[in-house]
Design a protein around this motif. Structure first.
Motif: not given
Ligand code: OGA
Ligand code: MN
Length: 282
Positions: A104, A204, A255
């Motif tokens: 994500w 991330n 994602r």
């Protein structure tokens, strides 16, 4: 113009028909599309046939063009078009992100003025996998447990391009790093046009919560990251050739699934920014 709008995700993400992005679009048509897109956060248009000029012309109509820092993946003709692909040319990756999965994130939140919207145009699509998932962060904000909301309100988060490059396994040069120092962003963000709030979090790119003891901050962010990934907020996009999908990075995270290395995936990517006076998240 009469756009045909069909929501395909849980309360967001819309397929939009009745429009050819390669055609001449009036200002009114662009504004209608923008409104539908902002309300739905993710716009999906099938069966588009776009030359690079068409792609750039449309993106420019939506906002100032974004140029990605990873210049090694730019289209040789147009730096505003980036390739997202697992294909190789003489052993050298043609595009970014390879065939692996990707967690994500929201795009370029590691810069002071993150890109507002990212657009992907599907040229070659694998048979299996490579789906892109989107989570609605305005809904995730609205339905947040009271204690989580209280803990998140007013907080800021440190993000780094390096965290991302580790996760994407595509190192950047010292010069690219020098141009992208770590930044902090608010954890709750107000939409620049709609005025409503959304969670703004990019697992991330996460480094730490600003001004919080590391462990406590990490635990809070982890809980938040789990919250936004719940099925009730997520739309999964199964790609077809000719799809154009663009999303509002102030309102969703995304994602991607891995896909078999032997299968080909090739997407062209552009992005557009907010006008300068609205560009800094608040
Ligand atoms: C991106 C991205 C996902 C995908 O280009 O920013 O996250 O499905 N792409 O390739
Ligand atoms: Mn992305």
């Amino acid at each position: 113009m009469g756009l045909e709008v069909r929501q395909v995700g849980p309360g967001f993400a819309a397929e939009i028909g009745g429009i050819r992005l390669s055609g001449a679009l009036s200002d009114a048509e662009i504004e209608e599309l923008r409104q539908v897109w902002m309300e739905n956060k993710v716009a999906i248009l099938h069966d588009q046939h776009l030359s690079d000029q068409d792609l750039l012309a449309f993106t420019t109509r939506m906002g100032p063009l974004f140029v990605h820092v990873c210049s090694m993946f730019h289209s040789p003709e147009y730096p505003e078009i980036m390739f997202v692909s697992n294909l190789k040319e003489e052993g050298r990756p043609l595009g970014s992100l390879g065939d692996g999965d990707l967690g994500w994130h929201t795009d370029q939140c590691y810069t002071p003025r993150p890109c507002w919207a990212t657009l992907l145009y599907g040229i070659e699509i694998p048979e299996d996998g490579g789906n892109t998932y989107f989570a609605d962060l305005a809904a995730a904000y609205d339905r947040m447990p009271a204690d989580l909301r209280k803990a998140a309100e007013g907080k800021r988060v440190v993000y780094s391009v390096l965290a991302e490059t580790v996760s994407k396994k595509s190192p950047i040069t010292a010069e690219q790093r020098a141009r992208t120092p770590d930044v902090t962003q608010p954890l709750i963000r107000t939409h620049p046009y709609l005025g409503r709030k959304a969670i703004y979090a990019s697992p991330n790119h996460y480094v730490q919560m600003e001004g919080m003891p590391k462990e406590e901050g990490d635990a809070l962010f982890r809980r938040l990251a789990e919250w936004i990934g719940r099925d009730e907020f997520v739309y999964s996009h199964r790609w077809r050739v000719g799809d154009v999908v663009f999303w509002d990075n102030t309102s969703v995270v995304h994602r991607r699934d891995a896909f078999p290395p032997a299968q080909r995936r090739f997407l062209k990517r552009t992005g557009f920014q907010l006008p300068e006076e609205l560009a800094v998240p608040f």
